[in-house]
Design a protein around this motif. Sequence first.
Motif, PDB file in Angstrom:
ATOM      1  N   MET A  14       0.761  -1.171  -0.137  1.00  0.00           N
ATOM      2  CA  MET A  14       0.021  -0.072  -0.108  1.00  0.00           C
ATOM      3  C   MET A  14       0.811   1.261   0.077  1.00  0.00           C
ATOM      4  N   ASN A  15       0.234   2.293  -0.490  1.00  0.00           N
ATOM      5  CA  ASN A  15       0.963   3.624  -0.585  1.00  0.00           C
ATOM      6  C   ASN A  15       0.270   4.774   0.244  1.00  0.00           C
ATOM      7  N   ARG A  16       1.126   5.153   1.002  1.00  0.00           N
ATOM      8  CA  ARG A  16       0.548   6.139   2.334  1.00  0.00           C
ATOM      9  C   ARG A  16       1.350   7.291   2.084  1.00  0.00           C
ATOM     10  N   ASP A  17       1.164   8.442   1.383  1.00  0.00           N
ATOM     11  CA  ASP A  17       1.806   9.801   1.540  1.00  0.00           C
ATOM     12  C   ASP A  17       3.190   9.445   0.714  1.00  0.00           C
ATOM     13  N   GLY A  18       3.425   8.690  -0.402  1.00  0.00           N
ATOM     14  CA  GLY A  18       4.687   8.488  -0.824  1.00  0.00           C
ATOM     15  C   GLY A  18       5.343   7.610  -0.447  1.00  0.00           C
ATOM     16  N   ARG A  19       5.051   6.922   0.600  1.00  0.00           N
ATOM     17  CA  ARG A  19       5.873   5.600   0.988  1.00  0.00           C
ATOM     18  C   ARG A  19       4.997   4.455   1.118  1.00  0.00           C
ATOM     19  N   PHE A  20       5.757   3.339   1.137  1.00  0.00           N
ATOM     20  CA  PHE A  20       5.202   2.187   0.744  1.00  0.00           C
ATOM     21  C   PHE A  20       5.419   1.147   1.837  1.00  0.00           C
ATOM     22  N   PHE A  21       4.345   0.350   2.103  1.00  0.00           N
ATOM     23  CA  PHE A  21       4.310  -0.618   3.206  1.00  0.00           C
ATOM     24  C   PHE A  21       3.658  -1.841   2.907  1.00  0.00           C
ATOM     25  N   ALA A  22       4.128  -2.952   3.443  1.00  0.00           N
ATOM     26  CA  ALA A  22       3.532  -4.172   3.379  1.00  0.00           C
ATOM     27  C   ALA A  22       2.296  -4.265   4.358  1.00  0.00           C
ATOM     28  N   ARG A  23       1.179  -4.630   3.941  1.00  0.00           N
ATOM     29  CA  ARG A  23       0.032  -4.585   4.595  1.00  0.00           C
ATOM     30  C   ARG A  23      -0.700  -6.251   4.770  1.00  0.00           C
ATOM     31  N   LEU A  24      -1.041  -6.597   6.013  1.00  0.00           N
ATOM     32  CA  LEU A  24      -1.720  -7.746   6.225  1.00  0.00           C
ATOM     33  C   LEU A  24      -2.800  -8.074   6.956  1.00  0.00           C
ATOM     34  N   VAL A  25      -3.932  -8.306   6.590  1.00  0.00           N
ATOM     35  CA  VAL A  25      -5.124  -8.296   7.428  1.00  0.00           C
ATOM     36  C   VAL A  25      -5.111  -9.409   8.507  1.00  0.00           C
ATOM     37  N   VAL A  26      -5.277  -9.048   9.749  1.00  0.00           N
ATOM     38  CA  VAL A  26      -5.320 -10.030  10.641  1.00  0.00           C
ATOM     39  C   VAL A  26      -6.507 -10.846  10.960  1.00  0.00           C
ATOM     40  N   PRO A  27      -6.660 -12.374  10.849  1.00  0.00           N
ATOM     41  CA  PRO A  27      -8.008 -12.776  10.827  1.00  0.00           C
ATOM     42  C   PRO A  27      -8.929 -12.522  12.184  1.00  0.00           C
ATOM     43  N   LYS A  28     -10.147 -12.310  12.110  1.00  0.00           N
ATOM     44  CA  LYS A  28     -10.947 -11.824  13.089  1.00  0.00           C
ATOM     45  C   LYS A  28     -10.687 -12.537  14.657  1.00  0.00           C
ATOM     46  N   ASP A  29     -10.799 -13.913  14.338  1.00  0.00           N
ATOM     47  CA  ASP A  29     -10.349 -14.737  15.545  1.00  0.00           C
ATOM     48  C   ASP A  29      -8.986 -14.497  16.178  1.00  0.00           C
ATOM     49  N   LEU A  30      -8.089 -13.754  15.339  1.00  0.00           N
ATOM     50  CA  LEU A  30      -6.740 -13.601  16.110  1.00  0.00           C
ATOM     51  C   LEU A  30      -6.569 -12.188  16.440  1.00  0.00           C
ATOM     52  N   ARG A  31      -7.476 -11.377  16.327  1.00  0.00           N
ATOM     53  CA  ARG A  31      -7.239  -9.763  16.621  1.00  0.00           C
ATOM     54  C   ARG A  31      -6.908  -9.581  18.166  1.00  0.00           C
ATOM     55  N   LEU A  68       8.383  -0.318   3.705  1.00  0.00           N
ATOM     56  CA  LEU A  68       9.182  -0.537   2.452  1.00  0.00           C
ATOM     57  C   LEU A  68       9.993   0.575   1.848  1.00  0.00           C
ATOM     58  N   GLY A  69       9.858   1.538   2.347  1.00  0.00           N
ATOM     59  CA  GLY A  69      10.430   2.914   1.889  1.00  0.00           C
ATOM     60  C   GLY A  69       9.758   3.752   0.824  1.00  0.00           C
ATOM     61  N   PRO A  70      10.393   4.754   0.259  1.00  0.00           N
ATOM     62  CA  PRO A  70       9.833   5.484  -0.671  1.00  0.00           C
ATOM     63  C   PRO A  70       9.890   5.191  -1.892  1.00  0.00           C
ATOM     64  N   ASP A  71      10.846   4.364  -2.050  1.00  0.00           N
ATOM     65  CA  ASP A  71      11.250   3.956  -3.795  1.00  0.00           C
ATOM     66  C   ASP A  71      10.359   2.547  -3.933  1.00  0.00           C
ATOM     67  N   ARG A  72       9.590   2.881  -5.207  1.00  0.00           N
ATOM     68  CA  ARG A  72       8.613   1.751  -5.453  1.00  0.00           C
ATOM     69  C   ARG A  72       9.405   0.292  -5.757  1.00  0.00           C
ATOM     70  N   ARG A  73      10.552   0.542  -6.582  1.00  0.00           N
ATOM     71  CA  ARG A  73      11.245  -0.436  -7.003  1.00  0.00           C
ATOM     72  C   ARG A  73      11.758  -1.334  -5.814  1.00  0.00           C
ATOM     73  N   THR A  74      12.381  -0.679  -4.978  1.00  0.00           N
ATOM     74  CA  THR A  74      12.949  -1.226  -3.619  1.00  0.00           C
ATOM     75  C   THR A  74      11.797  -1.805  -2.784  1.00  0.00           C
ATOM     76  N   ALA A  75      10.798  -1.131  -2.824  1.00  0.00           N
ATOM     77  CA  ALA A  75       9.598  -1.838  -2.072  1.00  0.00           C
ATOM     78  C   ALA A  75       9.219  -3.012  -2.550  1.00  0.00           C
ATOM     79  N   MET A  76       9.102  -3.025  -3.895  1.00  0.00           N
ATOM     80  CA  MET A  76       8.477  -4.518  -4.271  1.00  0.00           C
ATOM     81  C   MET A  76       9.683  -5.617  -4.277  1.00  0.00           C
ATOM     82  N   LYS A  77      11.116  -5.147  -4.086  1.00  0.00           N
ATOM     83  CA  LYS A  77      11.747  -6.209  -3.929  1.00  0.00           C
ATOM     84  C   LYS A  77      11.746  -6.505  -2.336  1.00  0.00           C
ATOM     85  N   LEU A  78      11.470  -5.866  -1.424  1.00  0.00           N
ATOM     86  CA  LEU A  78      11.496  -5.994   0.014  1.00  0.00           C
ATOM     87  C   LEU A  78      10.175  -6.704   0.339  1.00  0.00           C
TER      88      LEU A  78
END
Length: 514
Positions: free
Chosen positions: A1-18, A30-40
């Motif tokens: 996901m991209n938030r304000d120019g920075r990239f993040f890996a995002r994973l939804v937590v199952p309801k029974d484990l929240r 994952l940093g601001p660079d998209r290529r680096t973010a995809m690599k990480l």
Amino acid sequence: MNRDGRFFARLVVPKDLRAAVGKSELRAPLGPDRRTAMKLLPGAVAQLQHQIAQAERKAAPAKTTSAPARYPLAPAQIALSHYQQRIAFDDELRNDVRHSYGFVDEALVQRLRDAMAGRLTDAELGALIGARVERFRAAGNLTAEPGSDEWRQIARALCVAEYEALSRVAERDEGDFTGKPEHPLLVNAKLPEAEPDPVSLSKLWDDYIKARTTAGFMKDSGKRMRPVVASLRKFLGHNDARNVTKKNLLDWRDQLLDELSAKTVSDIYLSAVRSLFLWAHDNERLPENPAATVKQAKPKKQRAREAGYTDAEAVNILKASRSYQPKSDPGGRVRETPESINAKRWVPILCAFTGARVSEITQLRKEDVRKEGDRWIIRITPDAGTMKAGHYRDVPLHRQIVEEGFIRFVEQSDAGPMFHNGKDSAKFAAKAVRMTNQVGTWLQECGLVPAGMQPNYAWRHRFKTQARDLGADIRIVDGIQGHAGRTASDGYGDVSITAKSRVIDSLPDYDLTP
């Protein structure tokens, strides 16, 4: 996901484990660079999945060793399933315009190679692929305890799948979408086929009865056979015809033999079930017929005498019938119905000179008796109840029946059945059978039926014997009695009233003088 120019890996937590995780989703920067973010991204997602896996183990610490897998899969099947999911996910990503191309993490690839070679510790395997293992555990595909040999085998198989999937991703980035798995683990694996929908045994029986009645059979709508399916369902403990095996039916047969005779089990219970499953298989309702060879041997009936009444026995019965008087109570009231009295008076002599089934006589109606020229005729028809042959037949009356006063009785009777009190035509057959049994019971109670003889069928046997002694054409005799022809040629042409009359008239009168 991209938030304000920075990239993040995002994973939804199952309801029974929240509650255990304390969050509804997990993120990793994952940093601001998209290529680096995809690599990480793959490594970051693996770390997030590991956190969820740890939460699952904490939430249910005993689950891995106590609860059996609901849908168990072999390690190769788990690996193949994961590979297919990863390829499907790649297809989904490529449908997103934001996904122009990705990068394969070479460090991840090396860790997967080390895992496949068995060089990683349990902890390293858990960090690399443990979350994937827990996903399959949550789906009910495995119960292996972390750190066990089985768990390591599954984890390494998943690494094979992940490695192969990454290989396909790299090929696709170059425009090659033809790649297939190369590792033998995936090449030779096959996922289990989807469990077929259950087939209701009750619904199968109802449809079978409907098909048979539509075709002109089972005039009683299967009532006589209904206890058979009820018994089978009770024995099985379920209602799924797909799960019925030959062994089930053999065990059911053996249980029935504890209470029923071998003849009843063979001729009624097993016969009905074989017909049902044969129809289901022929109509592609079931893939196979488990009842095809399920049979029960029955002792061969040994006769100690002729099957029909002798001359003397026939005369004694007809004399008793002719002189029958109903019993009355001390007050002079007769408790027996007029229909029962009439049946005992006329049914025996009608059977003696027609060779008909007793139930075909007890269902006679006034309108089934008519005169053609100088000849009185009865029509035995399914309209009056039921018939084994399924179609009507006309039978000329013997002179002695007329001389005994049967026609006067018919003329004095009300329209409708003469030997039972049924008013609803749908119940005529059952009423006729009940009266048939009453007549048979009366003859046995009077001591007029020899031991081991069937009182109602003995007349049919006697009629056939008499006709043979007279040299009558057996085809004509069969036409009188309603027996099916023995060859295809018997179905050509009709057995006329004239031909039947010659046989009937040749039968001698009975001496019924007191």
